[in-house]
Design a protein around this motif. Sequence first.
Motif, PDB file in Angstrom:
ATOM      1  N   PHE A 180       0.858  -1.182   0.000  1.00 40.86           N
ATOM      2  CA  PHE A 180       0.000   0.000   0.000  1.00 40.86           C
ATOM      3  C   PHE A 180       0.899   1.239   0.000  1.00 40.86           C
ATOM      4  O   PHE A 180       2.122   1.154   0.191  1.00 40.86           O
ATOM      5  N   THR A 181       0.291   2.399  -0.201  1.00 41.21           N
ATOM      6  CA  THR A 181       1.011   3.682  -0.212  1.00 41.21           C
ATOM      7  C   THR A 181       0.437   4.573   0.883  1.00 41.21           C
ATOM      8  O   THR A 181      -0.776   4.571   1.119  1.00 41.21           O
ATOM      9  N   ILE A 182       1.324   5.324   1.551  1.00 40.45           N
ATOM     10  CA  ILE A 182       0.862   6.304   2.531  1.00 40.45           C
ATOM     11  C   ILE A 182       1.296   7.705   2.090  1.00 40.45           C
ATOM     12  O   ILE A 182       2.341   7.881   1.466  1.00 40.45           O
ATOM     13  N   ASP A 183       0.460   8.675   2.412  1.00 41.51           N
ATOM     14  CA  ASP A 183       0.778  10.095   2.240  1.00 41.51           C
ATOM     15  C   ASP A 183       0.621  10.765   3.596  1.00 41.51           C
ATOM     16  O   ASP A 183      -0.169  10.319   4.437  1.00 41.51           O
ATOM     17  N   TRP A 184       1.368  11.853   3.807  1.00 44.06           N
ATOM     18  CA  TRP A 184       1.197  12.596   5.054  1.00 44.06           C
ATOM     19  C   TRP A 184       1.362  14.094   4.800  1.00 44.06           C
ATOM     20  O   TRP A 184       1.987  14.514   3.821  1.00 44.06           O
ATOM     21  N   THR A 185       0.749  14.874   5.681  1.00 44.62           N
ATOM     22  CA  THR A 185       0.840  16.328   5.570  1.00 44.62           C
ATOM     23  C   THR A 185       2.200  16.800   6.082  1.00 44.62           C
ATOM     24  O   THR A 185       2.842  16.131   6.893  1.00 44.62           O
ATOM     25  N   ALA A 186       2.627  17.964   5.592  1.00 48.09           N
ATOM     26  CA  ALA A 186       3.917  18.510   6.019  1.00 48.09           C
ATOM     27  C   ALA A 186       3.824  19.029   7.449  1.00 48.09           C
ATOM     28  O   ALA A 186       2.840  19.645   7.841  1.00 48.09           O
ATOM     29  N   ALA A 187       4.854  18.748   8.229  1.00 53.78           N
ATOM     30  CA  ALA A 187       4.941  19.287   9.588  1.00 53.78           C
ATOM     31  C   ALA A 187       5.567  20.682   9.533  1.00 53.78           C
ATOM     32  O   ALA A 187       6.205  21.059   8.548  1.00 53.78           O
ATOM     33  N   THR A 188       5.390  21.449  10.585  1.00 51.52           N
ATOM     34  CA  THR A 188       6.034  22.759  10.715  1.00 51.52           C
ATOM     35  C   THR A 188       6.713  22.834  12.070  1.00 51.52           C
ATOM     36  O   THR A 188       6.391  22.083  12.986  1.00 51.52           O
ATOM     37  N   VAL A 189       7.682  23.767  12.183  1.00 50.78           N
ATOM     38  CA  VAL A 189       8.385  23.951  13.443  1.00 50.78           C
ATOM     39  C   VAL A 189       8.857  25.401  13.522  1.00 50.78           C
ATOM     40  O   VAL A 189       9.252  25.991  12.510  1.00 50.78           O
ATOM     41  N   ASP A 190       8.796  26.002  14.700  1.00 50.17           N
ATOM     42  CA  ASP A 190       9.265  27.375  14.894  1.00 50.17           C
ATOM     43  C   ASP A 190      10.762  27.461  14.608  1.00 50.17           C
ATOM     44  O   ASP A 190      11.535  26.560  14.986  1.00 50.17           O
ATOM     45  N   GLY A 191      11.173  28.557  13.979  1.00 48.34           N
ATOM     46  CA  GLY A 191      12.586  28.722  13.654  1.00 48.34           C
ATOM     47  C   GLY A 191      13.054  27.693  12.652  1.00 48.34           C
ATOM     48  O   GLY A 191      14.198  27.254  12.688  1.00 48.34           O
ATOM     49  N   ASP A 192      12.161  27.303  11.766  1.00 46.20           N
ATOM     50  CA  ASP A 192      12.395  26.173  10.871  1.00 46.20           C
ATOM     51  C   ASP A 192      13.586  26.410   9.948  1.00 46.20           C
ATOM     52  O   ASP A 192      13.671  27.411   9.262  1.00 46.20           O
ATOM     53  N   GLN A 193      14.507  25.440   9.989  1.00 46.73           N
ATOM     54  CA  GLN A 193      15.568  25.403   8.982  1.00 46.73           C
ATOM     55  C   GLN A 193      15.453  24.135   8.152  1.00 46.73           C
ATOM     56  O   GLN A 193      16.403  23.688   7.539  1.00 46.73           O
ATOM     57  N   GLY A 194      14.257  23.527   8.179  1.00 43.86           N
ATOM     58  CA  GLY A 194      14.046  22.335   7.363  1.00 43.86           C
ATOM     59  C   GLY A 194      13.577  21.160   8.192  1.00 43.86           C
ATOM     60  O   GLY A 194      13.892  21.032   9.369  1.00 43.86           O
ATOM     61  N   LEU A 195      12.794  20.296   7.568  1.00 40.28           N
ATOM     62  CA  LEU A 195      12.286  19.084   8.206  1.00 40.28           C
ATOM     63  C   LEU A 195      12.548  17.892   7.298  1.00 40.28           C
ATOM     64  O   LEU A 195      12.517  18.005   6.071  1.00 40.28           O
ATOM     65  N   LYS A 196      12.814  16.741   7.917  1.00 40.71           N
ATOM     66  CA  LYS A 196      12.937  15.487   7.182  1.00 40.71           C
ATOM     67  C   LYS A 196      12.086  14.446   7.902  1.00 40.71           C
ATOM     68  O   LYS A 196      11.686  14.639   9.043  1.00 40.71           O
ATOM     69  N   TYR A 197      11.860  13.309   7.204  1.00 39.51           N
ATOM     70  CA  TYR A 197      10.919  12.333   7.729  1.00 39.51           C
ATOM     71  C   TYR A 197      11.517  10.927   7.699  1.00 39.51           C
ATOM     72  O   TYR A 197      12.242  10.562   6.760  1.00 39.51           O
ATOM     73  N   ASP A 198      11.199  10.152   8.743  1.00 45.15           N
ATOM     74  CA  ASP A 198      11.534   8.735   8.798  1.00 45.15           C
ATOM     75  C   ASP A 198      10.240   7.939   8.732  1.00 45.15           C
ATOM     76  O   ASP A 198       9.217   8.353   9.283  1.00 45.15           O
ATOM     77  N   VAL A 199      10.287   6.767   8.073  1.00 52.20           N
ATOM     78  CA  VAL A 199       9.115   5.897   7.966  1.00 52.20           C
ATOM     79  C   VAL A 199       9.464   4.534   8.543  1.00 52.20           C
ATOM     80  O   VAL A 199      10.493   3.951   8.197  1.00 52.20           O
TER      81      VAL A 199
ATOM     82  N   VAL B 257      10.236  13.924   0.786  1.00 53.52           N
ATOM     83  CA  VAL B 257       8.920  13.841   0.140  1.00 53.52           C
ATOM     84  C   VAL B 257       7.886  13.463   1.190  1.00 53.52           C
ATOM     85  O   VAL B 257       8.225  13.087   2.315  1.00 53.52           O
ATOM     86  N   LEU B 258       6.611  13.548   0.810  1.00 58.55           N
ATOM     87  CA  LEU B 258       5.524  13.293   1.754  1.00 58.55           C
ATOM     88  C   LEU B 258       4.740  12.047   1.362  1.00 58.55           C
ATOM     89  O   LEU B 258       3.517  11.980   1.549  1.00 58.55           O
ATOM     90  N   THR B 259       5.418  11.039   0.852  1.00 60.33           N
ATOM     91  CA  THR B 259       4.759   9.802   0.437  1.00 60.33           C
ATOM     92  C   THR B 259       5.746   8.640   0.511  1.00 60.33           C
ATOM     93  O   THR B 259       6.971   8.852   0.406  1.00 60.33           O
ATOM     94  N   TYR B 260       5.210   7.425   0.709  1.00 56.05           N
ATOM     95  CA  TYR B 260       6.067   6.234   0.719  1.00 56.05           C
ATOM     96  C   TYR B 260       5.200   5.030   0.366  1.00 56.05           C
ATOM     97  O   TYR B 260       4.046   4.926   0.791  1.00 56.05           O
ATOM     98  N   THR B 261       5.773   4.100  -0.416  1.00 53.97           N
ATOM     99  CA  THR B 261       5.058   2.900  -0.844  1.00 53.97           C
ATOM    100  C   THR B 261       5.698   1.660  -0.232  1.00 53.97           C
ATOM    101  O   THR B 261       6.917   1.470  -0.330  1.00 53.97           O
ATOM    102  N   PHE B 262       4.876   0.824   0.397  1.00 49.84           N
ATOM    103  CA  PHE B 262       5.328  -0.444   0.973  1.00 49.84           C
ATOM    104  C   PHE B 262       5.017  -1.578  -0.005  1.00 49.84           C
ATOM    105  O   PHE B 262       3.978  -1.567  -0.666  1.00 49.84           O
ATOM    106  N   SER B 263       5.900  -2.568  -0.055  1.00 49.46           N
ATOM    107  CA  SER B 263       5.701  -3.704  -0.958  1.00 49.46           C
ATOM    108  C   SER B 263       6.162  -4.988  -0.275  1.00 49.46           C
ATOM    109  O   SER B 263       6.743  -4.956   0.816  1.00 49.46           O
ATOM    110  N   ASP B 264       5.895  -6.117  -0.940  1.00 44.41           N
ATOM    111  CA  ASP B 264       6.308  -7.452  -0.457  1.00 44.41           C
ATOM    112  C   ASP B 264       5.751  -7.745   0.936  1.00 44.41           C
ATOM    113  O   ASP B 264       6.443  -8.309   1.795  1.00 44.41           O
ATOM    114  N   LEU B 265       4.500  -7.380   1.164  1.00 41.24           N
ATOM    115  CA  LEU B 265       3.856  -7.620   2.455  1.00 41.24           C
ATOM    116  C   LEU B 265       2.972  -8.865   2.383  1.00 41.24           C
ATOM    117  O   LEU B 265       2.698  -9.397   1.301  1.00 41.24           O
TER     118      LEU B 265
END
Length: 400
Positions: A142-161, A174-182
Amino acid sequence: MKNQITKRITLFNALLILSSALVFFNCSDDEAMEESVTLSAFSITATSGLDFLTLDWEDVTASNQQNISYDVFVDGALIKENLSTSTYKVNDLEAGTNYLIKVIAKDESGNQREVEKTFTTSSKPVPTEVAISSKDISRSGFTIDWTAATVDGDQGLKYDVSLDGSVLATDLEVLTYTFSDLEAEQAYEVKVTAKSIEFGTSTSKILPVTTAAAPKPNDFTLSTENIQTTSAVVRWTSLTIDGEGGVLADLYINGAEETIGSTASGYTFTFLTANTEYTIRVVARSTAYGTTLEKEITFKTEPLPSTFEVTSAKILPRTTGTFDSPPLAIIRFSNRDLLEGIVLNDKTYGSFAFAGSDGISILLTDEEYEALSNAAVKEGTANFTENGTADSITFTYTLD
């Protein structure tokens, strides 16, 4: 006269010295009273930052009009001495941490007053929580999407899945990830962690997702045929599935594996035991998805043929004289060892005496003899067990 004048001068000088001494001592007491100095009270305030505290306090005055200086301590350590101003910025602190601040005000003579207070630096900003959604759910992914997070004094955000606690991707931009071989029809726990590049803080959001179910083999029926004493045939209707691949049959007899992966529509079970019940389980198994559908059928093998026979049966009357005896039933068999009991006129006789190598004798009362003699149908029943099977046969008796 001269001596008297001399004595008067000496006495005058002594009085003068004593008077001077008293004046001296009186001056010293005044000066000592003036040395009791009072410093005005003050309080500390602080403006907090992530790694600093800006301290401010009220100007302190001394009753002796001397200049005031200040010493600043952080957690008991002197970090600034002899400040002439009533403000100081403490740098290089840890964010979100409590610090014990002490300021000592002192005059030039060493008189002092101190104030102690705890202040906390600002906490690091934490990214806002994301909102996750899933789509394109299949049996294997399946594929998941998520909304962008924000942070005060932002110098950038990254995401772990992560999937079920295992990190699959890090530092995504990016704000999406696809899982396979489940696995099909499996519940999974997806976690997205938003990380602040500047502050190293993070926040996570979890979403449960279940993959789609794989198709199962279609329904089928079982039947038996040609059941013998040591063999039987089990058949099933065609094994099909609404999906990819084929369907194989795995067979079990009384819980034990018989054969796996059969492509036939029937199977002959051999080396069975006569007169025994068996449960056959047929598992239809999908080759593409591993899904199964199972059915059971039970049958009993035929007993072995009986060889037991009653070869003769006679009812003898009472005899008198030298060798008198009560009425008797003398019955003989093909194999007396198989005999379980005799039924005559609805009475079961399980206790009897042997008569020769193949027969038995049963003592009868006169009433029993008369009933047997006068019976319209002169028959009895012999109960026996042969080849593990209990059975009975009907025989005809004669009157002697």
